[in-house]
Design an enzyme around this catalytic site. Structure first.
Site, PDB file in Angstrom:
ATOM      1  N   TYR A  54       0.875  -1.674   0.070  1.00 57.79           N
ATOM      2  CA  TYR A  54      -0.197  -0.348  -0.402  1.00 57.79           C
ATOM      3  C   TYR A  54       0.652   1.618   0.262  1.00 57.79           C
ATOM      4  CZ  TYR A  54      -2.809   3.320   1.965  1.00 57.79           C
ATOM      5  OH  TYR A  54      -4.106   4.877   1.956  1.00 57.79           O
ATOM      6  N   TYR A  69     -13.822  11.894   0.067  1.00 59.78           N
ATOM      7  CA  TYR A  69     -14.124  12.028   1.724  1.00 59.78           C
ATOM      8  C   TYR A  69     -15.290  12.923   1.879  1.00 59.78           C
ATOM      9  CZ  TYR A  69      -9.493  10.614   0.506  1.00 59.78           C
ATOM     10  OH  TYR A  69      -7.835   9.827  -0.246  1.00 59.78           O
TER      11      TYR A  69
HETATM   12  O1  DON Z   1      -2.450   6.888   3.491  1.00 61.61           O
HETATM   13  C1  DON Z   1      -1.959   7.495   3.768  1.00 61.61           C
HETATM   14  O2  DON Z   1      -2.690   8.527   4.783  1.00 61.61           O
HETATM   15  C2  DON Z   1      -1.858   8.333   2.495  1.00 61.61           C
HETATM   16  N1  DON Z   1      -0.813   7.460   1.578  1.00 61.61           N
HETATM   17  C3  DON Z   1      -3.183   8.658   1.007  1.00 61.61           C
HETATM   18  C4  DON Z   1      -3.663   9.153   2.041  1.00 61.61           C
HETATM   19  C5  DON Z   1      -4.663  10.021   0.670  1.00 61.61           C
HETATM   20  O3  DON Z   1      -3.537  10.294  -0.442  1.00 61.61           O
HETATM   21  C6  DON Z   1      -5.146  10.705   0.733  1.00 61.61           C
HETATM   22  N2  DON Z   1      -6.154  11.350   0.168  1.00 61.61           N
HETATM   23  N3  DON Z   1      -6.049  13.230   0.055  1.00 61.61           N
END
Ligand code: DON
Length: 304
Positions: free
Chosen positions: A189, A240
């Site tokens: 991930y 979100y």
């Molecule tokens: O898991 C995380 O927090 C990051 N790798 C990805 C989060 C993200 O990009 C949220 N989007 N706006």
């Protein structure tokens, strides 16, 4: 046909003049160095015309935008079984919130919040022979560009600070919604999120979602109903707890990432990618959202 290049130039000027550019994500330390003044847009119309402005050819961390491509790969591999483990409802909460996951017995609300994306990562780890290599190749193939890579420093930076994602993965495991070891799924991930792409590459990669499942190289990647479903999820869950705001202001399916990128599209019409690293309080690119609002208002090209 609107004069796309002139519209992009006006949008760029407005972005340069903006007093509040948001703030760069710092919770992944490696992302904190990015210059907030970067700004780029790339647009590709379905009839094959390209338009670019600003830093549209500079690679940046795609972060959560990768969740759309991971979902597409999972659906191509296991089809409807995907939905036995993840729901398709907006969460109305931040991307890393865990309370709902506990209340709802380990079934994430949708594949774009972190817990949902971790389940998708688990599906890919189970179904790909060399998960990281195969997924990177999938993204390269979609784009028709072998110059796409992971930024190992960003992946490592998130691995040592991603306590909330470890909590999410452990919670999923406790509800038996994670088949592989926590460490292995999160390693995948974090790498998936640490892929670097330019606006232009992202626009090309997302072409298949605006083109009924068939990619730039004319290969069928998903069925038409599957592409429709991913677009529906981007519209309802892509931002979100700001998904309503994005639909209200912009009116397109889209997906953001904390690297400051946003990809949005109008099926059978165009794909547009913006990059502006300053984020608003909900973790979405501040100027990217404004740029897209301006774009759909000026061109009158949105789904509504
Ligand atoms: O898991 C995380 O927090 C990051 N790798 C990805 C989060 C993200 O990009 C949220 N989007 N706006």
């Amino acid at each position: 046909m609107p004069d796309f290049q002139s519209i992009l130039e006006i949008i760029q000027q407005d972005a340069i003049n903006a007093l509040d550019k948001g703030s760069v994500a710092t919770y992944i330390p490696e992302l904190a160095h990015i210059d907030i003044n970067n700004f780029g847009i790339h647009l590709r119309t379905s009839d094959g015309n390209d338009y670019g402005i600003g830093d549209y050819n500079k690679p940046f961390s795609i972060q959560s935008i990768s969740k759309v491509l991971a979902l597409a790969k999972a659906m191509a591999l296991i089809g409807e079984d995907t939905w036995k483990r993840i729901d398709v409802e907006p969460s109305g909460h931040p991307f890393n919130q865990l309370a709902l996951l506990e209340i709802e017995n380990g079934i994430p609300r949708n594949p774009f919040i972190n817990s949902g994306a971790i389940v998708i990562a688990d599906i890919l780890v189970s179904n790909l022979k060399n998960p990281k290599k195969d997924f990177l190749n999938y993204v390269r193939d979609l784009t028709g560009d072998d110059n796409i890579n992971f930024n190992i420093d960003v992946a490592h930076s998130e691995k040592i600070t991603g306590f909330k994602n470890f909590a999410a993965a452990n919670l999923l495991k406790s509800f038996k919604n994670l088949n592989n070891p926590v460490e292995e799924v999160l390693d995948f991930y974090f790498h998936q999120c640490a892929i670097e792409m330019t606006c232009e590459q992202l626009t090309k990669a997302f072409f298949f979602l605006a083109n009924k499942g068939t990619c730039m190289l004319n290969k069928t990647r998903l069925s038409k109903p599957q592409a429709k479903r991913i677009n529906a999820l981007m519209l309802t869950c892509g931002f979100y707890d700001e998904a309503g705001e994005f639909a209200f202001e912009v009116g397109l399916p889209g997906k953001s990432g904390v690297g400051g990128g946003i990809v949005a599209l109008l099926p059978d019409n165009y794909i547009i990618t913006t990059w502006a690293p300053g984020l608003n309080k909900k973790g979405n690119s501040k100027l990217g959202m404004l740029a897209l609002e301006e774009f759909t208002s000026k061109t009158k090209l949105s789904v509504f």
